[in-house]
Design a protein around this motif. Structure first.
Motif, PDB file in Angstrom:
ATOM      1  N   ASN A  48      -7.101 -11.525 -31.011  1.00 10.71           N
ATOM      2  CA  ASN A  48      -5.687 -11.790 -31.264  1.00 10.71           C
ATOM      3  C   ASN A  48      -4.851 -11.683 -29.983  1.00 10.71           C
ATOM      4  OD1 ASN A  48      -6.255 -12.129 -33.982  1.00 10.71           O
ATOM      5  ND2 ASN A  48      -5.910  -9.959 -34.454  1.00 10.71           N
ATOM      6  N   ARG A  49      -5.256 -10.785 -29.096  1.00 10.00           N
ATOM      7  CA  ARG A  49      -4.463 -10.557 -27.884  1.00 10.00           C
ATOM      8  C   ARG A  49      -4.706 -11.645 -26.838  1.00 10.00           C
ATOM      9  NH1 ARG A  49      -2.377 -10.692 -23.880  1.00 10.00           N
ATOM     10  NH2 ARG A  49      -1.543  -9.061 -22.484  1.00 10.00           N
ATOM     11  N   PHE A  50      -5.940 -12.094 -26.666  1.00  9.12           N
ATOM     12  CA  PHE A  50      -6.266 -13.010 -25.572  1.00  9.12           C
ATOM     13  C   PHE A  50      -6.707 -14.395 -26.047  1.00  9.12           C
ATOM     14  CE2 PHE A  50      -6.926  -8.787 -23.728  1.00  9.12           C
ATOM     15  CZ  PHE A  50      -6.198  -8.899 -22.551  1.00  9.12           C
ATOM     16  N   LYS A  51      -6.492 -14.695 -27.332  1.00 12.44           N
ATOM     17  CA  LYS A  51      -6.911 -15.996 -27.855  1.00 12.44           C
ATOM     18  C   LYS A  51      -6.166 -17.138 -27.152  1.00 12.44           C
ATOM     19  CE  LYS A  51      -4.849 -17.482 -31.283  1.00 12.44           C
ATOM     20  NZ  LYS A  51      -4.201 -17.699 -32.590  1.00 12.44           N
ATOM     21  N   ASP A  52      -4.879 -16.994 -26.967  1.00 12.06           N
ATOM     22  CA  ASP A  52      -4.101 -18.063 -26.339  1.00 12.06           C
ATOM     23  C   ASP A  52      -4.595 -18.354 -24.925  1.00 12.06           C
ATOM     24  OD1 ASP A  52      -2.607 -18.189 -28.629  1.00 12.06           O
ATOM     25  OD2 ASP A  52      -0.981 -16.923 -27.873  1.00 12.06           O
ATOM     26  N   ARG A  53      -4.939 -17.307 -24.199  1.00 13.77           N
ATOM     27  CA  ARG A  53      -5.440 -17.508 -22.846  1.00 13.77           C
ATOM     28  C   ARG A  53      -6.785 -18.232 -22.860  1.00 13.77           C
ATOM     29  NH1 ARG A  53      -5.169 -19.259 -17.954  1.00 13.77           N
ATOM     30  NH2 ARG A  53      -6.780 -18.398 -16.593  1.00 13.77           N
ATOM     31  N   ILE A  54      -7.653 -17.865 -23.792  1.00 16.20           N
ATOM     32  CA  ILE A  54      -8.969 -18.506 -23.873  1.00 16.20           C
ATOM     33  C   ILE A  54      -8.814 -19.982 -24.222  1.00 16.20           C
ATOM     34  CG2 ILE A  54     -11.153 -18.530 -25.119  1.00 16.20           C
ATOM     35  CD1 ILE A  54     -10.860 -15.507 -25.442  1.00 16.20           C
ATOM     36  N   VAL A  55      -7.905 -20.298 -25.146  1.00 17.94           N
ATOM     37  CA  VAL A  55      -7.693 -21.694 -25.528  1.00 17.94           C
ATOM     38  C   VAL A  55      -7.112 -22.484 -24.355  1.00 17.94           C
ATOM     39  CG1 VAL A  55      -6.400 -23.226 -27.057  1.00 17.94           C
ATOM     40  CG2 VAL A  55      -7.449 -21.155 -27.966  1.00 17.94           C
ATOM     41  N   SER A  56      -6.199 -21.885 -23.631  1.00 19.63           N
ATOM     42  CA  SER A  56      -5.619 -22.582 -22.482  1.00 19.63           C
ATOM     43  C   SER A  56      -6.650 -22.829 -21.392  1.00 19.63           C
ATOM     44  CB  SER A  56      -4.446 -21.781 -21.913  1.00 19.63           C
ATOM     45  OG  SER A  56      -4.888 -20.562 -21.333  1.00 19.63           O
ATOM     46  N   MET A  57      -7.685 -22.003 -21.318  1.00 18.33           N
ATOM     47  CA  MET A  57      -8.714 -22.185 -20.296  1.00 18.33           C
ATOM     48  C   MET A  57      -9.597 -23.398 -20.575  1.00 18.33           C
ATOM     49  SD  MET A  57      -9.824 -18.252 -19.517  1.00 18.33           S
ATOM     50  CE  MET A  57     -10.974 -18.673 -18.218  1.00 18.33           C
ATOM     51  N   THR A  58      -9.484 -23.992 -21.757  1.00 17.40           N
ATOM     52  CA  THR A  58     -10.211 -25.237 -22.006  1.00 17.40           C
ATOM     53  C   THR A  58      -9.696 -26.372 -21.127  1.00 17.40           C
ATOM     54  OG1 THR A  58      -8.705 -25.796 -23.820  1.00 17.40           O
ATOM     55  CG2 THR A  58     -10.713 -24.573 -24.370  1.00 17.40           C
ATOM     56  N   LEU A  59      -8.527 -26.181 -20.546  1.00 16.87           N
ATOM     57  CA  LEU A  59      -7.954 -27.164 -19.619  1.00 16.87           C
ATOM     58  C   LEU A  59      -8.049 -26.687 -18.184  1.00 16.87           C
ATOM     59  CD1 LEU A  59      -4.731 -28.093 -21.623  1.00 16.87           C
ATOM     60  CD2 LEU A  59      -6.871 -29.362 -21.541  1.00 16.87           C
ATOM     61  N   ASP A  60      -8.957 -25.776 -17.917  1.00 17.02           N
ATOM     62  CA  ASP A  60      -9.081 -25.208 -16.585  1.00 17.02           C
ATOM     63  C   ASP A  60      -9.427 -26.302 -15.572  1.00 17.02           C
ATOM     64  OD1 ASP A  60      -9.495 -22.139 -15.488  1.00 17.02           O
ATOM     65  OD2 ASP A  60     -10.563 -23.616 -14.293  1.00 17.02           O
ATOM     66  N   LYS A  61      -8.922 -26.126 -14.345  1.00 14.64           N
ATOM     67  CA  LYS A  61      -9.181 -27.117 -13.300  1.00 14.64           C
ATOM     68  C   LYS A  61     -10.643 -27.126 -12.877  1.00 14.64           C
ATOM     69  CE  LYS A  61      -7.923 -24.009  -9.508  1.00 14.64           C
ATOM     70  NZ  LYS A  61      -7.048 -23.810  -8.336  1.00 14.64           N
ATOM     71  N   GLU A  62     -11.342 -26.003 -13.086  1.00 13.23           N
ATOM     72  CA  GLU A  62     -12.778 -25.951 -12.813  1.00 13.23           C
ATOM     73  C   GLU A  62     -13.522 -26.398 -14.069  1.00 13.23           C
ATOM     74  OE1 GLU A  62     -14.073 -25.232  -9.972  1.00 13.23           O
ATOM     75  OE2 GLU A  62     -12.329 -24.451  -8.879  1.00 13.23           O
ATOM     76  N   TYR A  63     -14.282 -27.483 -13.953  1.00 17.11           N
ATOM     77  CA  TYR A  63     -14.938 -28.040 -15.132  1.00 17.11           C
ATOM     78  C   TYR A  63     -15.923 -27.055 -15.759  1.00 17.11           C
ATOM     79  CZ  TYR A  63     -12.984 -32.647 -14.144  1.00 17.11           C
ATOM     80  OH  TYR A  63     -12.132 -33.704 -13.951  1.00 17.11           O
ATOM     81  N   ASP A  64     -16.630 -26.296 -14.944  1.00 21.18           N
ATOM     82  CA  ASP A  64     -17.582 -25.334 -15.490  1.00 21.18           C
ATOM     83  C   ASP A  64     -16.869 -24.282 -16.337  1.00 21.18           C
ATOM     84  OD1 ASP A  64     -19.549 -26.689 -14.180  1.00 21.18           O
ATOM     85  OD2 ASP A  64     -19.619 -25.335 -12.457  1.00 21.18           O
ATOM     86  N   VAL A  65     -15.716 -23.850 -15.876  1.00 20.48           N
ATOM     87  CA  VAL A  65     -14.937 -22.865 -16.637  1.00 20.48           C
ATOM     88  C   VAL A  65     -14.446 -23.488 -17.930  1.00 20.48           C
ATOM     89  CG1 VAL A  65     -12.901 -21.380 -16.576  1.00 20.48           C
ATOM     90  CG2 VAL A  65     -14.280 -21.674 -14.513  1.00 20.48           C
ATOM     91  N   ALA A  66     -13.968 -24.725 -17.877  1.00 20.76           N
ATOM     92  CA  ALA A  66     -13.471 -25.393 -19.087  1.00 20.76           C
ATOM     93  C   ALA A  66     -14.585 -25.544 -20.124  1.00 20.76           C
ATOM     94  CB  ALA A  66     -12.891 -26.758 -18.723  1.00 20.76           C
ATOM     95  N   VAL A  67     -15.788 -25.890 -19.677  1.00 22.04           N
ATOM     96  CA  VAL A  67     -16.916 -26.045 -20.612  1.00 22.04           C
ATOM     97  C   VAL A  67     -17.223 -24.727 -21.302  1.00 22.04           C
ATOM     98  CG1 VAL A  67     -19.377 -26.527 -20.755  1.00 22.04           C
ATOM     99  CG2 VAL A  67     -17.915 -28.006 -19.382  1.00 22.04           C
ATOM    100  N   GLU A  68     -17.302 -23.644 -20.541  1.00 25.55           N
ATOM    101  CA  GLU A  68     -17.611 -22.345 -21.146  1.00 25.55           C
ATOM    102  C   GLU A  68     -16.479 -21.872 -22.041  1.00 25.55           C
ATOM    103  OE1 GLU A  68     -20.513 -21.160 -20.999  1.00 25.55           O
ATOM    104  OE2 GLU A  68     -21.227 -22.626 -19.522  1.00 25.55           O
ATOM    105  N   ALA A  69     -15.237 -22.206 -21.700  1.00 34.44           N
ATOM    106  CA  ALA A  69     -14.110 -21.827 -22.558  1.00 34.44           C
ATOM    107  C   ALA A  69     -14.198 -22.542 -23.902  1.00 34.44           C
ATOM    108  CB  ALA A  69     -12.793 -22.152 -21.858  1.00 34.44           C
ATOM    109  N   ILE A  70     -14.566 -23.821 -23.897  1.00 34.52           N
ATOM    110  CA  ILE A  70     -14.718 -24.557 -25.158  1.00 34.52           C
ATOM    111  C   ILE A  70     -15.855 -23.966 -25.991  1.00 34.52           C
ATOM    112  CG2 ILE A  70     -15.246 -26.806 -26.148  1.00 34.52           C
ATOM    113  CD1 ILE A  70     -13.958 -28.066 -23.672  1.00 34.52           C
ATOM    114  N   ARG A  71     -16.943 -23.617 -25.346  1.00 38.48           N
ATOM    115  CA  ARG A  71     -18.058 -23.001 -26.084  1.00 38.48           C
ATOM    116  C   ARG A  71     -17.651 -21.660 -26.665  1.00 38.48           C
ATOM    117  NH1 ARG A  71     -22.815 -24.370 -21.620  1.00 38.48           N
ATOM    118  NH2 ARG A  71     -22.962 -26.610 -22.106  1.00 38.48           N
ATOM    119  N   LEU A  72     -16.852 -20.894 -25.940  1.00 39.39           N
ATOM    120  CA  LEU A  72     -16.381 -19.613 -26.468  1.00 39.39           C
ATOM    121  C   LEU A  72     -15.462 -19.820 -27.664  1.00 39.39           C
ATOM    122  CD1 LEU A  72     -16.187 -16.560 -26.297  1.00 39.39           C
ATOM    123  CD2 LEU A  72     -14.385 -16.824 -24.574  1.00 39.39           C
TER     124      LEU A  72
END
Length: 1026
Positions: free
Chosen positions: A146-170
């Motif tokens: 509940n506390r960090f969900k918004d941050r995790i969802v926003s990381m799906t648009l991360d400028k680093e593609y590897d980070v964005a992929v792992e954020a979507i999987r999370l």
């Protein structure tokens, strides 16, 4: 951190042993008194006590490490250390969740999700994935989610593609654990990523979409509904849901991307072509909603994309680096899928065409299916009747439609089915010939009626000619129709239109295109066979007459006709140019056409009148409308195609070179307009300025990597650019920048093409136009000048010396401030470097030429300076040296050479005066230091004569560099070995430099015609072509 991980493992084992001991103790104590073993109880108590003591000791050690190391290192300045900390705490929480999986430790991972390094963010996401994979840990992660969900969802648009992929999987793992954890808005943020150009991101988003939309259906209910409707597949509702998602995303042109994103996770659904066909062919049933026309179009488009993905087995264009080699398993899957879709659509496609034969969009998409067939199935499976049904439907489509896209799809389908490698070719060829016979006969008849009617022709006559001509042109593109002699009637239509001026533009455009195809097919026949001289002459007459017609059409009042004639002229001139005879085809020489000057001028004038125009003038009717914006983009693409067609003629030397100058000079138009509107105070972030700089950058790339070859031309470009920038003075006064000063920012793009020594010469030339006030200004309006000067000074970084100007001490200080403050013991040496020493050394060593480079010596401090100066004029310079250029007026002198000679003469006079004025005491001191073999070092010289040298540097504008011989010590010899790219390591005499330097090569630039260009970019344009 690894030590902490080991301690956590020990603590976990201790906790497990402690729990086991406690259970054994409880079980023993609960026994009856007679059966209870007191000794065992005491042993268990003792063991439990020891384990507890060990546990306490381990926990104290872990707390010490965590608070003393982790708490400080998880935010270390080095990203690798932060990543290690997060990786290890993730291991601790997963390994020993009872002790570490709580908010006190999770908060560190949550905070680090905001780390500025992608490597650290990636470790955070992977650590959290290991936790969310275990469903039993979800209750402990609820507060963190509940506390960090918004941050995790926003990381799906991360400028680093590897980070964005792992954020979507999370996010997908969070969805699997609790669907209520993500809101609709959170899911929508992930949905649109299925259209991402980066395939791993899109595939991860496709997995999320599959989990969210296609994994919640009731299989039993779906099967019951399918049985009631008589369907063979229960995936009807899921396919409907896929269609709705595709339509709601409003990215209808990206159906291939959507299919590719879902291919790995929903492959079974996407290959259910039977269900897709049933949805398209079924009749509406009362009580159930049928597909709308828009939904049917979307489903057909998705079906075509799934067929292409299965048949080709590679991602669509824009995803991936290209076709990869398939494994044996993938190849087998591809063959099986191709056989499956072929067997199904061989029977279903005629029915689909029959239902949608009046809809141009649907028919054009459906006719793409045969290109993915395995055509051997027709003969192997005895399905010729289905082939006849398909040809019949295609013939109906050709007769009913005049849309170009539909007709081209029909033509392509016939071309695929007529492949000689398949046994069905004869059957298809008969059907195609019958169709062309009917169209050709109808066309000839309608042309006669139109020409006889003349100006009295009605709309029906025009429509009959135009419809049949469109169909024949579409088929002529992919099929050889020369035996029907379509060129004759097309040429008659064009001649009539030119003579009478009343031919409808669409008929003229189609006649031009059809004639062009006819000529190309005749050329194919000639090149593939052994043509006779009569055949060559006949084709030459045809081409010559058609080129004349196209040239006359350039003055047509209708723009589409002019544009079509221009494109065909450029294409035919390219095809029938001198390259036609290459590759042992000298016999085709009679077909080579060289455009005369009148045709070249007409082509050039067409470009100037139709390409280099203001785009707003074309679209004055509507402003701010989306349709108008689309029209502007389409018009821009059309103008680019026109310019590209003419540019090819220049590149391949078909059109004379001066035409390029007339084209490229228009690239200065935008800059001049900006200067007139805004003056020198340009908005450097505007799209117009960025476009000019991008154009300059691309021009600079055309110079290539051979800087020696383009040396003189680049230097001339900078010279003209500097003169252009300072051509006019600001009427407001000298404290304001010149109006054209902003051009220096464009000129910065070409600084990297200068040789290092030439940068110094250009910089000296720039300073001739600068005043003291210009040197001291630092406002934003002077940024072009500052940027350009810095670009010229970048080459001096490797010299470990400041490039200073002898004209002003303030200038020297300004340049040194850009390069940073040097160490104290080397500061005076850097300040005393002179322009002549830097320039002459590089001229001697790096300037190309046929002369042998003279051996460098250092004698200036060992001889009497007066005697050396007196002997300077008497020494014989080598052939081809700069003195030869000065005394021989017949030798050609380049601009760079002239600038160098001016500097050399000035430095020579200054050096002589300096040597005469130098005090003998200082000379003897330095001389003694140089002749001493006890490892002379620069610091010693500077410390011993620092005061005297400071006094002299203030007295003279130009100073002298003190060079020391290398030490006999092996280490010193290695360190002081001369570096031919480092001016600080060069050891040479002033007199030797002045008399033995090799001059700059004078490049022959007569082909550039520099005097005919008024702006620097015109010089660049000419050079780009060369």
């Amino acid at each position: 951190m690894k030590l902490m991980t080991a301690l956590v493992n020990v603590a976990l084992n201790l906790s497990i042993n402690q729990d086991n001991t406690q259970r054994q103790y409880e079980a023993e104590r609960n026994k009856m008194v007679g059966k209870r073993a007191n000794e065992k109880l005491e042993l268990l108590l003792q063991r439990r006590k020891e384990l507890q003591e060990n546990q306490d000791e381990i926990e104290n050690m872990m707390n010490s490490i965590f608070k003393g190391i982790f708490v400080h290192r998880y935010r270390d300045a080095i990203a690798e250390i932060r990543a290690i900390c997060i990786e290890e705490i993730g291991v601790w929480m997963k390994m020993y969740s009872d002790a570490f999986l709580n908010d006190s430790y999770l908060k560190y991972v949550g905070w680090t999700l905001h780390d500025r390094q992608g490597e650290v963010r990636l470790k955070c996401l992977k650590a959290l994935q290991n936790l969310y994979t275990n469903r039993e840990l979800f209750p402990k992660l609820e507060l963190f989610t509940n506390r960090f969900k918004d941050r995790i969802v926003s990381m799906t648009l991360d400028k680093e593609y590897d980070v964005a992929v792992e954020a979507i999987r999370l996010v997908t793992l969070i969805l699997q654990g609790s669907e209520d954890a993500l809101s609709n808005e959170d899911c929508e943020n992930v949905y649109h990523l299925v259209y991402s150009a980066h395939r791993p991101v899109a595939v991860a988003a496709g997995e999320f979409l599959h989990r969210k939309l296609f994994s919640r259906h009731d299989p039993q209910a779906e099967e019951a509904l399918a049985k009631r409707r008589g369907r063979s597949s229960p995936n009807g509702n899921l396919i409907r849901m896929l269609v709705l998602f595709f339509l709601e995303s409003e990215l209808h042109e990206h159906a291939a991307y959507l299919v590719d994103s879902l291919w790995e996770s929903s492959q079974e659904l996407l290959k259910d072509w039977e269900c897709m066909t049933e949805l398209l062919l079924e009749e509406p049933v009362q009580g159930e909603e049928v597909l709308s026309d828009r939904q049917e179009s979307a489903l057909i488009e998705l079906t075509i994309c799934t067929i292409r993905q299965a048949a080709e087995a590679h991602p669509p264009v824009g995803r991936g680096t290209g076709k990869r080699v398939l494994t044996a398993k993938e190849r087998k899957t591809q063959i099986d899928d191709k056989n499956k879709l072929t067997e199904h659509f061989i029977m279903a496609l005629p029915m689909l065409l029959s239902k949608y034969q009046t809809d141009a969009e649907k028919v054009a998409n459906l006719l793409q299916i045969p290109q993915y067939f395995d055509l051997d199935v027709y003969s192997a499976g005895r399905m010729e009747k289905h082939l006849d049904a398909l040809l019949k439907q295609i013939k109906f489509v050709v007769e009913k439609h005049t849309d170009t896209e539909v007709l081209e799809a029909c033509s392509k389908t016939y071309s695929i089915l007529c492949s000689e490698e398949y046994t069905i070719m004869n059957r298809v060829d008969i059907g195609r010939s019958q169709l062309i016979d009917e169209l050709a006969e109808r066309f000839n008849h309608s042309v006669e009626e139109l020409l006889q009617a003349g100006e009295e022709a009605d709309d029906d006559d025009i429509y009959n000619v135009l419809s049949t001509l469109k169909k024949l042109t579409a088929f002529h593109n992919a099929h050889d129709l020369t035996r029907w002699d379509l060129f004759g009637n097309c040429y008659r239509l064009l001649r009539t239109g030119i003579e009478q001026g009343s031919m409808p533009e669409q008929i003229a455009v189609q006649a031009l295109q059809c004639s062009h195809y006819s000529i190309l097919w005749q050329l194919v026949k000639i090149t593939e066979g052994a043509p006779s001289k009569d055949d060559l002459l006949a084709l030459r007459r045809v081409v010559k007459s058609f080129l004349a017609v196209c040239q006359q059409c350039l003055s047509n009042v209708n723009t589409p006709v002019k544009e079509q004639a221009f494109m065909l002229l450029c294409d035919l001139l390219m095809i029938f140019s001198h390259q036609l005879t290459t590759g042992s085809r000298e016999g085709l020489q009679p077909l080579v056409f060289n455009p005369d000057s009148s045709l070249q001028n007409e082509l050039l004038n067409f470009i100037l009148d139709h390409v280099f125009i203001d785009q707003d003038d074309e679209n004055q009717s509507i402003e701010g409308d989306e349709e108008d914006e689309a029209n502007k983009i389409e018009a821009l693409h059309k103008r680019r195609n026109l310019l590209a067609a003419f540019s090819k003629l220049i590149i391949y030397d078909i059109v004379d070179m001066p035409a390029a100058a007339d084209i490229f000079k228009h690239y200065m138009k935008l800059f001049n307009e900006l200067i007139q509107d805004q003056g020198p105070n340009l908005d450097r972030t505007s799209s117009h300025v960025s476009g000019i700089k991008e154009l300059a950058r691309r021009f600079a790339l055309t110079f290539g990597l051979d800087q020696i070859k383009t040396r003189e031309a680049v230097a001339t470009l900078h010279k003209d650019g500097i003169e252009f920038a300072f051509k006019y003075q600001n009427p407001k006064g000298p404290e304001y920048p010149p109006p054209n000063l902003a051009f220096l920012e464009v000129l910065c793009e070409f600084s990297s093409k200068l040789l290092r020594q030439d940068k110094k010469t250009v910089h000296s030339y720039l300073e001739k136009f600068m005043t003291e006030q210009m040197m001291e200004r630092r406002e934003d309006i002077w940024l072009p000048l500052i940027s350009y000067r810095n670009s010229l000074l970048t080459g001096g970084d490797e010299d470990r010396m400041s490039i200073t100007s002898g004209s002003s001490s303030s200038k020297a200080g300004s340049i040194r401030s850009k390069k940073g403050r040097p160490p104290l013991h080397k500061k005076r040496i850097e300040e005393e470097s002179v322009e002549s020493s830097w320039m002459m050394r590089n001229d001697t060593l790096q300037t190309p030429g046929a002369l042998q480079t003279p051996q460098l010596t250092s004698t200036v401090l060992r001889e009497n300076p007066r005697q050396a100066a007196e002997h300077l004029p008497e020494q014989n310079s080598e052939p081809g040296s700069e003195s030869d250029y000065v005394h021989n007026p017949q030798m050609q002198m380049s601009w760079l050479g002239q600038q160098k000679m001016e500097d050399v003469n000035r430095k020579e006079r200054t050096a002589v005066n300096y040597m005469k004025a130098r005090s003998g005491g200082v000379r003897q001191t330095v001389r003694g230091l140089m002749e001493d073999d006890a490892e002379p070092i620069f610091e010693d010289v500077m410390m011993s004569s620092r005061g005297q040298l400071e006094d002299m540097s203030e007295e003279f504008e130009d100073t002298m560099v003190i060079d020391l011989p290398p030490s006999r010590n092996r280490r010193e010899r290695a360190e002081l070995r001369p570096d031919f790219f480092d001016s600080a390591a060069m050891i040479e005499d002033e007199s030797v430099r002045m008399n033995s330097c090799v001059p700059l090569c004078s490049f022959n630039v007569k082909y550039l015609h520099m005097n005919t260009f008024s702006t620097p970019l015109q010089v660049v344009s000419k050079l780009c072509i060369l």
